[in-house]
Design a protein around this motif. Structure first.
Motif, PDB file in Angstrom:
ATOM      1  N   ASP A   1     -29.660  62.181  -4.797  1.00 42.76           N
ATOM      2  CA  ASP A   1     -28.769  63.161  -4.176  1.00 42.76           C
ATOM      3  C   ASP A   1     -27.803  63.695  -5.238  1.00 42.76           C
ATOM      4  OD1 ASP A   1     -26.863  64.577  -2.730  1.00 42.76           O
ATOM      5  OD2 ASP A   1     -26.255  62.859  -1.488  1.00 42.76           O
ATOM      6  N   PRO A   2     -27.823  65.009  -5.498  1.00 41.01           N
ATOM      7  CA  PRO A   2     -26.905  65.564  -6.498  1.00 41.01           C
ATOM      8  C   PRO A   2     -25.432  65.272  -6.222  1.00 41.01           C
ATOM      9  CG  PRO A   2     -28.504  67.219  -5.843  1.00 41.01           C
ATOM     10  CD  PRO A   2     -28.679  66.039  -4.927  1.00 41.01           C
ATOM     11  N   ASP A   3     -25.096  64.994  -4.956  1.00 41.85           N
ATOM     12  CA  ASP A   3     -23.715  64.699  -4.596  1.00 41.85           C
ATOM     13  C   ASP A   3     -23.482  63.210  -4.335  1.00 41.85           C
ATOM     14  OD1 ASP A   3     -22.760  67.400  -4.724  1.00 41.85           O
ATOM     15  OD2 ASP A   3     -23.864  67.784  -2.866  1.00 41.85           O
ATOM     16  N   GLY A   4     -24.447  62.382  -4.733  1.00 44.59           N
ATOM     17  CA  GLY A   4     -24.346  60.945  -4.499  1.00 44.59           C
ATOM     18  C   GLY A   4     -23.547  60.225  -5.575  1.00 44.59           C
TER      19      GLY A   4
ATOM     20  N   ALA B 124     -21.061  59.249 -11.083  1.00 43.09           N
ATOM     21  CA  ALA B 124     -20.789  58.435 -12.273  1.00 43.09           C
ATOM     22  C   ALA B 124     -21.149  59.211 -13.543  1.00 43.09           C
ATOM     23  CB  ALA B 124     -21.563  57.124 -12.199  1.00 43.09           C
ATOM     24  N   LEU B 125     -22.239  59.975 -13.506  1.00 40.16           N
ATOM     25  CA  LEU B 125     -22.628  60.785 -14.667  1.00 40.16           C
ATOM     26  C   LEU B 125     -21.651  61.938 -14.890  1.00 40.16           C
ATOM     27  CD1 LEU B 125     -26.437  60.673 -13.970  1.00 40.16           C
ATOM     28  CD2 LEU B 125     -25.351  59.880 -16.089  1.00 40.16           C
ATOM     29  N   VAL B 126     -21.090  62.482 -13.822  1.00 33.49           N
ATOM     30  CA  VAL B 126     -20.060  63.523 -13.945  1.00 33.49           C
ATOM     31  C   VAL B 126     -18.840  62.950 -14.654  1.00 33.49           C
ATOM     32  CG1 VAL B 126     -18.405  64.923 -12.628  1.00 33.49           C
ATOM     33  CG2 VAL B 126     -20.834  64.933 -11.999  1.00 33.49           C
ATOM     34  N   GLU B 127     -18.422  61.750 -14.281  1.00 35.99           N
ATOM     35  CA  GLU B 127     -17.261  61.124 -14.924  1.00 35.99           C
ATOM     36  C   GLU B 127     -17.544  60.838 -16.394  1.00 35.99           C
ATOM     37  OE1 GLU B 127     -14.188  61.040 -13.704  1.00 35.99           O
ATOM     38  OE2 GLU B 127     -15.157  62.172 -12.108  1.00 35.99           O
ATOM     39  N   TYR B 128     -18.765  60.410 -16.704  1.00 35.92           N
ATOM     40  CA  TYR B 128     -19.173  60.197 -18.100  1.00 35.92           C
ATOM     41  C   TYR B 128     -19.041  61.503 -18.884  1.00 35.92           C
ATOM     42  CZ  TYR B 128     -22.849  60.382 -21.726  1.00 35.92           C
ATOM     43  OH  TYR B 128     -23.563  60.612 -22.869  1.00 35.92           O
TER      44      TYR B 128
ATOM     45  N   GLU C   3     -25.227  72.905 -11.367  1.00 38.47           N
ATOM     46  CA  GLU C   3     -26.415  72.852 -12.226  1.00 38.47           C
ATOM     47  C   GLU C   3     -26.520  71.485 -12.903  1.00 38.47           C
ATOM     48  OE1 GLU C   3     -28.411  75.027 -16.105  1.00 38.47           O
ATOM     49  OE2 GLU C   3     -26.255  75.199 -15.777  1.00 38.47           O
ATOM     50  N   TYR C   4     -25.409  70.993 -13.438  1.00 39.05           N
ATOM     51  CA  TYR C   4     -25.407  69.677 -14.095  1.00 39.05           C
ATOM     52  C   TYR C   4     -25.911  68.603 -13.128  1.00 39.05           C
ATOM     53  CZ  TYR C   4     -23.612  65.436 -16.320  1.00 39.05           C
ATOM     54  OH  TYR C   4     -23.496  64.190 -16.875  1.00 39.05           O
ATOM     55  N   ARG C   5     -25.377  68.592 -11.920  1.00 41.57           N
ATOM     56  CA  ARG C   5     -25.782  67.599 -10.928  1.00 41.57           C
ATOM     57  C   ARG C   5     -27.270  67.701 -10.608  1.00 41.57           C
ATOM     58  NH1 ARG C   5     -21.976  64.918  -7.986  1.00 41.57           N
ATOM     59  NH2 ARG C   5     -19.803  65.315  -8.500  1.00 41.57           N
ATOM     60  N   ARG C   6     -27.773  68.923 -10.461  1.00 41.62           N
ATOM     61  CA  ARG C   6     -29.195  69.136 -10.164  1.00 41.62           C
ATOM     62  C   ARG C   6     -30.057  68.591 -11.305  1.00 41.62           C
ATOM     63  NH1 ARG C   6     -32.326  72.647 -12.096  1.00 41.62           N
ATOM     64  NH2 ARG C   6     -30.695  74.073 -12.800  1.00 41.62           N
ATOM     65  N   VAL C   7     -29.673  68.881 -12.545  1.00 40.39           N
ATOM     66  CA  VAL C   7     -30.433  68.431 -13.714  1.00 40.39           C
ATOM     67  C   VAL C   7     -30.408  66.904 -13.824  1.00 40.39           C
ATOM     68  CG1 VAL C   7     -30.496  68.478 -16.242  1.00 40.39           C
ATOM     69  CG2 VAL C   7     -30.211  70.611 -14.961  1.00 40.39           C
ATOM     70  N   MET C   8     -29.290  66.275 -13.505  1.00 43.10           N
ATOM     71  CA  MET C   8     -29.213  64.812 -13.580  1.00 43.10           C
ATOM     72  C   MET C   8     -30.224  64.161 -12.628  1.00 43.10           C
ATOM     73  SD  MET C   8     -27.049  64.153 -15.966  1.00 43.10           S
ATOM     74  CE  MET C   8     -27.728  65.640 -16.713  1.00 43.10           C
ATOM     75  N   VAL C   9     -30.405  64.762 -11.443  1.00 41.82           N
ATOM     76  CA  VAL C   9     -31.391  64.247 -10.487  1.00 41.82           C
ATOM     77  C   VAL C   9     -32.804  64.539 -10.984  1.00 41.82           C
ATOM     78  CG1 VAL C   9     -32.308  64.489  -8.146  1.00 41.82           C
ATOM     79  CG2 VAL C   9     -29.833  64.327  -8.514  1.00 41.82           C
ATOM     80  N   GLU C  10     -33.052  65.773 -11.396  1.00 40.07           N
ATOM     81  CA  GLU C  10     -34.386  66.170 -11.872  1.00 40.07           C
ATOM     82  C   GLU C  10     -34.826  65.338 -13.075  1.00 40.07           C
ATOM     83  OE1 GLU C  10     -34.285  70.370 -12.702  1.00 40.07           O
ATOM     84  OE2 GLU C  10     -34.153  70.884 -10.569  1.00 40.07           O
TER      85      GLU C  10
END
Length: 143
Positions: free
Chosen positions: A92-95, A100-104, A117-124
């Motif tokens: 989930d991009p909002d999970g 945690a990756l956003v904070e990193y 976009e960043y969140r979508r790419v982290m999941v993909e």
């Protein structure tokens, strides 16, 4: 801090590229260059990695690692050793895994121009956040 007054955490905090050592199933080290971010507040080194890579599989099997940093002139080095926690990958991009990756990212680079976009790419990309709690840090300033 070493006897010479050199604090390895200073180089760790100033460095962005390190060599991560994990333990392969045969007991030999597996080395990978990684982009690392040091969080002084939690005394942890953070690395974003991809699910399915050797370093991720090694850490899921044996959650101990070391990461070495070298100064640009090559005369100062620091190593951090410790236990590792892996977070993710998230579906989930909002999970919480992607949070945690956003904070990193924020800790290492500030604000991203397009968080969706960043969140979508982290999941993909099936990104995983490694958190190495620094249990031992050492190094030397040779010049």
């Amino acid at each position: 801090m070493t006897d010479s007054g050199f604090d390895p955490r200073t180089l760790i905090a100033e460095s962005k590229i390190g060599i991560l050592a994990t333990i392969k199933s045969d007991g030999l080290p597996q080395l990978s260059p990684v982009t690392a971010v040091y969080d002084r507040e939690s005394d942890a080194v953070l690395v974003s990695m991809t699910q399915g890579r050797a370093k991720t599989a090694n850490l899921r099997r044996d959650p101990r690692a070391a990461i070495e940093f070298t100064s640009p002139d090559g005369y100062t080095w620091a190593t951090a050793e410790g236990s590792v926690t892996l977070t993710g990958p998230g579906a989930d991009p909002d999970g919480p895994e992607v949070d945690a990756l956003v904070e990193y990212y924020r800790l290492g680079a500030g604000e991203h121009p397009d968080w969706a976009e960043y969140r979508r790419v982290m999941v993909e990309d099936r990104r995983v956040l490694m958190t190495l709690r620094v249990e031992h840090a050492y190094g030397a300033k040779l010049r």
